[in-house]
Scaffold this motif. Sequence first.
Motif, PDB file in Angstrom:
ATOM      1  N   SER A   1      30.476  37.470  43.274  1.00  0.00           N
ATOM      2  CA  SER A   1      31.254  36.857  42.197  1.00  0.00           C
ATOM      3  C   SER A   1      32.347  35.934  42.726  1.00  0.00           C
ATOM      4  CB  SER A   1      31.876  37.938  41.309  1.00  0.00           C
ATOM      5  OG  SER A   1      30.867  38.703  40.671  1.00  0.00           O
ATOM      6  N   MET A   2      32.781  36.147  43.971  1.00  0.00           N
ATOM      7  CA  MET A   2      33.746  35.251  44.607  1.00  0.00           C
ATOM      8  C   MET A   2      33.064  34.051  45.248  1.00  0.00           C
ATOM      9  SD  MET A   2      36.377  37.817  46.557  1.00  0.00           S
ATOM     10  CE  MET A   2      37.177  36.410  47.349  1.00  0.00           C
ATOM     11  N   HIS A   3      31.817  34.235  45.672  1.00  0.00           N
ATOM     12  CA  HIS A   3      31.138  33.216  46.471  1.00  0.00           C
ATOM     13  C   HIS A   3      30.047  32.472  45.708  1.00  0.00           C
ATOM     14  CE1 HIS A   3      32.983  35.844  49.501  1.00  0.00           C
ATOM     15  NE2 HIS A   3      32.970  34.798  50.291  1.00  0.00           N
ATOM     16  N   ALA A   4      29.934  32.701  44.422  1.00  0.00           N
ATOM     17  CA  ALA A   4      28.916  32.020  43.609  1.00  0.00           C
ATOM     18  C   ALA A   4      29.451  31.798  42.200  1.00  0.00           C
ATOM     19  CB  ALA A   4      27.630  32.845  43.564  1.00  0.00           C
ATOM     20  N   ASP A   5      28.823  30.855  41.498  1.00  0.00           N
ATOM     21  CA  ASP A   5      29.214  30.579  40.109  1.00  0.00           C
ATOM     22  C   ASP A   5      28.618  31.597  39.152  1.00  0.00           C
ATOM     23  OD1 ASP A   5      30.469  27.704  40.330  1.00  0.00           O
ATOM     24  OD2 ASP A   5      28.634  27.656  41.525  1.00  0.00           O
TER      25      ASP A   5
ATOM     26  N   ARG B   1      28.312  49.846  34.588  1.00  0.00           N
ATOM     27  CA  ARG B   1      29.235  49.517  35.669  1.00  0.00           C
ATOM     28  C   ARG B   1      29.327  48.031  35.983  1.00  0.00           C
ATOM     29  NH1 ARG B   1      26.317  52.765  40.430  1.00  0.00           N
ATOM     30  NH2 ARG B   1      28.087  52.051  41.703  1.00  0.00           N
ATOM     31  N   LEU B   2      28.358  47.249  35.544  1.00  0.00           N
ATOM     32  CA  LEU B   2      28.361  45.826  35.894  1.00  0.00           C
ATOM     33  C   LEU B   2      29.335  45.039  35.020  1.00  0.00           C
ATOM     34  CD1 LEU B   2      24.550  45.158  36.439  1.00  0.00           C
ATOM     35  CD2 LEU B   2      26.343  45.145  38.184  1.00  0.00           C
ATOM     36  N   PRO B   3      30.089  44.108  35.601  1.00  0.00           N
ATOM     37  CA  PRO B   3      30.972  43.240  34.805  1.00  0.00           C
ATOM     38  C   PRO B   3      30.172  42.420  33.801  1.00  0.00           C
ATOM     39  CG  PRO B   3      31.480  43.074  37.161  1.00  0.00           C
ATOM     40  CD  PRO B   3      30.204  43.864  37.052  1.00  0.00           C
ATOM     41  N   ASP B   4      30.838  41.992  32.748  1.00  0.00           N
ATOM     42  CA  ASP B   4      30.147  41.310  31.652  1.00  0.00           C
ATOM     43  C   ASP B   4      29.494  39.998  32.070  1.00  0.00           C
ATOM     44  OD1 ASP B   4      30.880  43.332  29.948  1.00  0.00           O
ATOM     45  OD2 ASP B   4      32.614  42.268  29.107  1.00  0.00           O
ATOM     46  N   HIS B   5      30.016  39.356  33.121  1.00  0.00           N
ATOM     47  CA  HIS B   5      29.463  38.047  33.494  1.00  0.00           C
ATOM     48  C   HIS B   5      28.150  38.165  34.277  1.00  0.00           C
ATOM     49  CE1 HIS B   5      31.528  39.022  37.319  1.00  0.00           C
ATOM     50  NE2 HIS B   5      30.639  38.242  37.875  1.00  0.00           N
TER      51      HIS B   5
ATOM     52  N   GLN C   1      34.502  34.356  36.660  1.00  0.00           N
ATOM     53  CA  GLN C   1      35.897  33.921  36.644  1.00  0.00           C
ATOM     54  C   GLN C   1      36.563  34.125  37.995  1.00  0.00           C
ATOM     55  OE1 GLN C   1      37.142  32.332  33.839  1.00  0.00           O
ATOM     56  NE2 GLN C   1      34.964  32.525  33.325  1.00  0.00           N
ATOM     57  N   ASN C   2      35.839  34.700  38.942  1.00  0.00           N
ATOM     58  CA  ASN C   2      36.414  35.018  40.249  1.00  0.00           C
ATOM     59  C   ASN C   2      35.944  34.078  41.361  1.00  0.00           C
ATOM     60  OD1 ASN C   2      37.768  37.295  39.184  1.00  0.00           O
ATOM     61  ND2 ASN C   2      35.897  38.504  39.358  1.00  0.00           N
ATOM     62  N   THR C   3      35.138  33.083  40.995  1.00  0.00           N
ATOM     63  CA  THR C   3      34.641  32.152  42.012  1.00  0.00           C
ATOM     64  C   THR C   3      35.800  31.500  42.744  1.00  0.00           C
ATOM     65  OG1 THR C   3      32.734  31.696  40.595  1.00  0.00           O
ATOM     66  CG2 THR C   3      33.106  30.213  42.447  1.00  0.00           C
ATOM     67  N   ASP C   4      35.757  31.559  44.066  1.00  0.00           N
ATOM     68  CA  ASP C   4      36.850  31.070  44.899  1.00  0.00           C
ATOM     69  C   ASP C   4      36.317  30.022  45.878  1.00  0.00           C
ATOM     70  OD1 ASP C   4      38.926  30.615  46.629  1.00  0.00           O
ATOM     71  OD2 ASP C   4      39.311  32.722  47.081  1.00  0.00           O
ATOM     72  N   PRO C   5      36.605  28.738  45.661  1.00  0.00           N
ATOM     73  CA  PRO C   5      36.099  27.689  46.563  1.00  0.00           C
ATOM     74  C   PRO C   5      36.493  27.899  48.019  1.00  0.00           C
ATOM     75  CG  PRO C   5      36.933  26.711  44.541  1.00  0.00           C
ATOM     76  CD  PRO C   5      37.318  28.162  44.508  1.00  0.00           C
TER      77      PRO C   5
END
Length: 257
Positions: free
Chosen positions: A79-83, A100-104, A129-133
């Motif tokens: 979730s940090m490394h992908a859209d 347990r899985l987030p809604d996205h 919402q956690n994607t970090d370039p």
Amino acid sequence: MSAAVGRRLAEPRAKVALIEYLRRSGVLAKTCALTSELIVNKQASRADLAVISDTVHCYEIKTERDTLVRLDKQIESYSMHADYVSVLLASRHIDAAMARLPDHVGILELIDGGDAPRVTKIREASASQNTDPIAMLSYLPVTEILERIAPNIKVRRRQQVVALVASLDQELIKNSVINFLRDRYRGTTVEFLRATRRRSISISDLQRLRIWRTSERASLSQCAEHSIVVNNDVETYLHVGQSFGPVPNDIQALLAC
């Protein structure tokens, strides 16, 4: 079929079923790239499959023979490394995963069909919402960061380069990462799609998604034509098995003792 063989084939069969599903769904567009076992977060995890277009979509597979022990950390990293992130789950995992899985996170069900399992969609993935370039820079060698994003930076240590690049426009960084991944994996994707056109995908076809197949010199040339990033060790790969001559007789005699 033995239990050991079944375990060994479970994931490749699921991966084939997932790629067939993506192909039928029109996800594998002409300009996208597809890769198997995408290294994420400096080798901390590997996405079973990733599709790169204008975004990065990571897919994790959990077959009947897998557990969900590592799933939370994998999803957090993806979730940090992908859209977008999706999980393909054997039917027995669905209830536990939904809780347990987030809604996205998208959820796909792997329906057992023996040698030909099927995939159905339960929930569409939405943008993370956690994607970090900055985190996504871990996909790139430092030389690529300098060439694509900050050619004027003179330092070469990765930590220093990332710290300096972090102040640049985030959209520029993210687009540069996506372009790198698409360039890197586009050649093998083209080869894969051409080879499997108008027929079912087989487990052996998954080998076509590997950038380096050292036994096939022609494939390396084709990959270069499609702008795949050339590994500095390519000459070594090409000469695996050719570096040494026959074992001398006296050495053979010692080994036989």
